[in-house]
Scaffold this motif. Structure first.
Motif, PDB file in Angstrom:
ATOM      1  N   ALA A  61     -38.662  20.359  19.033  1.00  0.00           N
ATOM      2  CA  ALA A  61     -39.556  20.786  20.118  1.00  0.00           C
ATOM      3  C   ALA A  61     -40.018  22.225  19.894  1.00  0.00           C
ATOM      4  O   ALA A  61     -41.185  22.564  20.142  1.00  0.00           O
ATOM      5  CB  ALA A  61     -38.851  20.645  21.455  1.00  0.00           C
ATOM      6  N   PHE A  62     -39.117  23.062  19.409  1.00  0.00           N
ATOM      7  CA  PHE A  62     -39.448  24.468  19.182  1.00  0.00           C
ATOM      8  C   PHE A  62     -40.431  24.636  18.033  1.00  0.00           C
ATOM      9  O   PHE A  62     -41.442  25.320  18.159  1.00  0.00           O
ATOM     10  CB  PHE A  62     -38.160  25.253  18.899  1.00  0.00           C
ATOM     11  CG  PHE A  62     -38.417  26.661  18.430  1.00  0.00           C
ATOM     12  CD1 PHE A  62     -38.787  27.655  19.326  1.00  0.00           C
ATOM     13  CD2 PHE A  62     -38.308  26.997  17.079  1.00  0.00           C
ATOM     14  CE1 PHE A  62     -39.039  28.949  18.896  1.00  0.00           C
ATOM     15  CE2 PHE A  62     -38.549  28.289  16.634  1.00  0.00           C
ATOM     16  CZ  PHE A  62     -38.913  29.269  17.558  1.00  0.00           C
ATOM     17  N   ILE A  63     -40.144  24.003  16.885  1.00  0.00           N
ATOM     18  CA  ILE A  63     -40.960  24.214  15.695  1.00  0.00           C
ATOM     19  C   ILE A  63     -42.361  23.635  15.846  1.00  0.00           C
ATOM     20  O   ILE A  63     -43.325  24.109  15.247  1.00  0.00           O
ATOM     21  CB  ILE A  63     -40.266  23.630  14.437  1.00  0.00           C
ATOM     22  CG1 ILE A  63     -40.906  24.166  13.157  1.00  0.00           C
ATOM     23  CG2 ILE A  63     -40.307  22.107  14.449  1.00  0.00           C
ATOM     24  CD1 ILE A  63     -40.727  25.644  12.946  1.00  0.00           C
ATOM     25  N   THR A  64     -42.509  22.594  16.651  1.00  0.00           N
ATOM     26  CA  THR A  64     -43.833  21.997  16.872  1.00  0.00           C
ATOM     27  C   THR A  64     -44.543  22.596  18.086  1.00  0.00           C
ATOM     28  O   THR A  64     -45.702  22.251  18.357  1.00  0.00           O
ATOM     29  CB  THR A  64     -43.727  20.476  17.074  1.00  0.00           C
ATOM     30  OG1 THR A  64     -42.912  20.209  18.221  1.00  0.00           O
ATOM     31  CG2 THR A  64     -43.128  19.805  15.847  1.00  0.00           C
ATOM     32  N   GLY A  65     -43.856  23.451  18.807  1.00  0.00           N
ATOM     33  CA  GLY A  65     -44.461  24.033  20.000  1.00  0.00           C
ATOM     34  C   GLY A  65     -44.697  23.028  21.110  1.00  0.00           C
ATOM     35  O   GLY A  65     -45.494  23.270  22.018  1.00  0.00           O
ATOM     36  N   GLY A  66     -44.014  21.884  21.028  1.00  0.00           N
ATOM     37  CA  GLY A  66     -44.198  20.853  22.053  1.00  0.00           C
ATOM     38  C   GLY A  66     -45.583  20.231  22.032  1.00  0.00           C
ATOM     39  O   GLY A  66     -46.028  19.632  23.019  1.00  0.00           O
ATOM     40  N   LEU A  67     -46.272  20.333  20.891  1.00  0.00           N
ATOM     41  CA  LEU A  67     -47.672  19.892  20.796  1.00  0.00           C
ATOM     42  C   LEU A  67     -47.844  18.422  21.158  1.00  0.00           C
ATOM     43  O   LEU A  67     -48.630  18.078  22.043  1.00  0.00           O
ATOM     44  CB  LEU A  67     -48.181  20.153  19.374  1.00  0.00           C
ATOM     45  CG  LEU A  67     -49.630  19.768  19.089  1.00  0.00           C
ATOM     46  CD1 LEU A  67     -50.574  20.623  19.920  1.00  0.00           C
ATOM     47  CD2 LEU A  67     -49.929  19.949  17.599  1.00  0.00           C
ATOM     48  N   HIS A  68     -47.105  17.548  20.491  1.00  0.00           N
ATOM     49  CA  HIS A  68     -47.235  16.115  20.761  1.00  0.00           C
ATOM     50  C   HIS A  68     -46.441  15.689  21.992  1.00  0.00           C
ATOM     51  O   HIS A  68     -46.780  14.689  22.639  1.00  0.00           O
ATOM     52  CB  HIS A  68     -46.786  15.315  19.544  1.00  0.00           C
ATOM     53  CG  HIS A  68     -47.606  15.588  18.319  1.00  0.00           C
ATOM     54  ND1 HIS A  68     -48.973  15.474  18.315  1.00  0.00           N
ATOM     55  CD2 HIS A  68     -47.262  15.989  17.069  1.00  0.00           C
ATOM     56  CE1 HIS A  68     -49.434  15.783  17.114  1.00  0.00           C
ATOM     57  NE2 HIS A  68     -48.418  16.112  16.344  1.00  0.00           N
ATOM     58  N   ILE A  69     -45.397  16.434  22.314  1.00  0.00           N
ATOM     59  CA  ILE A  69     -44.625  16.150  23.524  1.00  0.00           C
ATOM     60  C   ILE A  69     -45.499  16.354  24.759  1.00  0.00           C
ATOM     61  O   ILE A  69     -45.449  15.568  25.711  1.00  0.00           O
ATOM     62  CB  ILE A  69     -43.382  17.060  23.590  1.00  0.00           C
ATOM     63  CG1 ILE A  69     -42.451  16.758  22.409  1.00  0.00           C
ATOM     64  CG2 ILE A  69     -42.637  16.874  24.909  1.00  0.00           C
ATOM     65  CD1 ILE A  69     -41.337  17.768  22.230  1.00  0.00           C
ATOM     66  N   ASP A  70     -46.317  17.384  24.731  1.00  0.00           N
ATOM     67  CA  ASP A  70     -47.259  17.631  25.823  1.00  0.00           C
ATOM     68  C   ASP A  70     -48.244  16.471  25.945  1.00  0.00           C
ATOM     69  O   ASP A  70     -48.560  16.011  27.040  1.00  0.00           O
ATOM     70  CB  ASP A  70     -48.007  18.939  25.565  1.00  0.00           C
ATOM     71  CG  ASP A  70     -49.031  19.245  26.646  1.00  0.00           C
ATOM     72  OD1 ASP A  70     -48.635  19.471  27.792  1.00  0.00           O
ATOM     73  OD2 ASP A  70     -50.245  19.241  26.326  1.00  0.00           O
ATOM     74  N   GLY A  71     -48.720  15.977  24.795  1.00  0.00           N
ATOM     75  CA  GLY A  71     -49.632  14.832  24.803  1.00  0.00           C
ATOM     76  C   GLY A  71     -48.972  13.588  25.357  1.00  0.00           C
ATOM     77  O   GLY A  71     -49.607  12.795  26.069  1.00  0.00           O
ATOM     78  N   LEU A  72     -47.695  13.402  25.040  1.00  0.00           N
ATOM     79  CA  LEU A  72     -46.946  12.257  25.566  1.00  0.00           C
ATOM     80  C   LEU A  72     -46.886  12.306  27.083  1.00  0.00           C
ATOM     81  O   LEU A  72     -47.160  11.306  27.764  1.00  0.00           O
ATOM     82  CB  LEU A  72     -45.522  12.271  24.986  1.00  0.00           C
ATOM     83  CG  LEU A  72     -44.555  11.218  25.511  1.00  0.00           C
ATOM     84  CD1 LEU A  72     -44.970   9.819  25.066  1.00  0.00           C
ATOM     85  CD2 LEU A  72     -43.127  11.530  25.041  1.00  0.00           C
ATOM     86  N   GLY A  73     -46.545  13.470  27.620  1.00  0.00           N
ATOM     87  CA  GLY A  73     -46.466  13.599  29.072  1.00  0.00           C
ATOM     88  C   GLY A  73     -47.811  13.391  29.748  1.00  0.00           C
ATOM     89  O   GLY A  73     -47.916  12.673  30.745  1.00  0.00           O
TER      90      GLY A  73
END
Length: 230
Positions: free
Chosen positions: A55-67
């Motif tokens: 989550a840290f190394i990707t900056g939550g980029l795709h996690i944000d998209g998931l949400g």
């Protein structure tokens, strides 16, 4: 800054097809974190450390998209309103439930398999996730009428990018997992196809958020398969 680095890395590749290679770069760092954490303590800590580092190394980029995707698609609103919700910076209940569930599943699966298998899993999961992004972008059209970051990826991604990304992923998967690697990659492509069909039925195409969701969901499905086929 981390988000910009990841995006620039993907933009600087000649084609989006090489996103799985970027995933393996991220996975290599995750594997190093997992390996190091396993020497500090046993139990669930190495799995937690690897997932948090991701989550840290990707900056939550795709996690944000998931949400954003789950907030929009499961809002029971009109197509236009779904797209508005997905662009809203506020986080809804569906996003929180989905992100927490994905994180817990990822950690549980990594922790439940052997140390050797977990090391390979955390290395490969970002690659197969990004294969999902490539396939979802190549299988669909852009859902919005205007411009957006996702449009740049979706417009340049087609069958050639899907084939190249799949070949890269298959080679890495077979090297790591032998015949099981073909199952993992095949399952990712099948799920992505079904996911694109579902999203398109809701909003008429894909967006940057939904491509990010395809990445995260494929990673979790891969880890579940790792656990089931161990």
């Amino acid at each position: 800054m981390i988000k910009r680095i990841i995006l620039m890395t993907q933009f600087l590749t000649r084609m989006l097809a090489f996103a799985p290679l970027v995933g393996m770069l991220i996975g290599g760092l995750m594997a190093a974190v997992y390996y190091g954490a396993s020497y500090i303590t046993q139990g669930i800590f190495p799995a937690v450390a690897a997932v948090i580092f991701y989550a840290f190394i990707t900056g939550g980029l795709h996690i944000d998209g998931l949400g954003d995707t789950f907030d929009g698609l499961f809002s029971n609103r009109s197509r236009d309103r779904m797209l508005e919700i997905m662009r809203d910076s506020r986080v809804g209940t569906n996003a929180v439930i989905t992100i927490v569930s994905v994180f817990l599943l990822n950690i549980a699966c990594i922790d439940a398999i052997s140390k050797e298998a977990a090391f390979k899993a955390v290395f490969f999961m970002p690659a197969i996730g990004r294969l999902g992004s490539v396939c979802s972008a190549g299988m669909a059209t852009y859902a919005r009428s205007g411009q957006g970051l996702g449009k740049a990826f979706i417009d340049i991604c087609g069958i050639n990018e899907i084939i190249i990304g799949t070949m890269i992923s298959l080679l890495a998967a077979f090297t790591l997992f032998n015949i099981k690697g073909f199952i993992f990659v095949g399952a990712a492509i099948l799920f992505t196809y079904l996911f694109v069909k579902f999203v398109t039925s809701k909003i008429g195409g894909m967006t940057g958020d939904t491509c990010g969701a395809a990445c995260e969901l494929n990673q979790t499905i891969f880890l579940v398969l790792m656990l089931v086929l161990k």
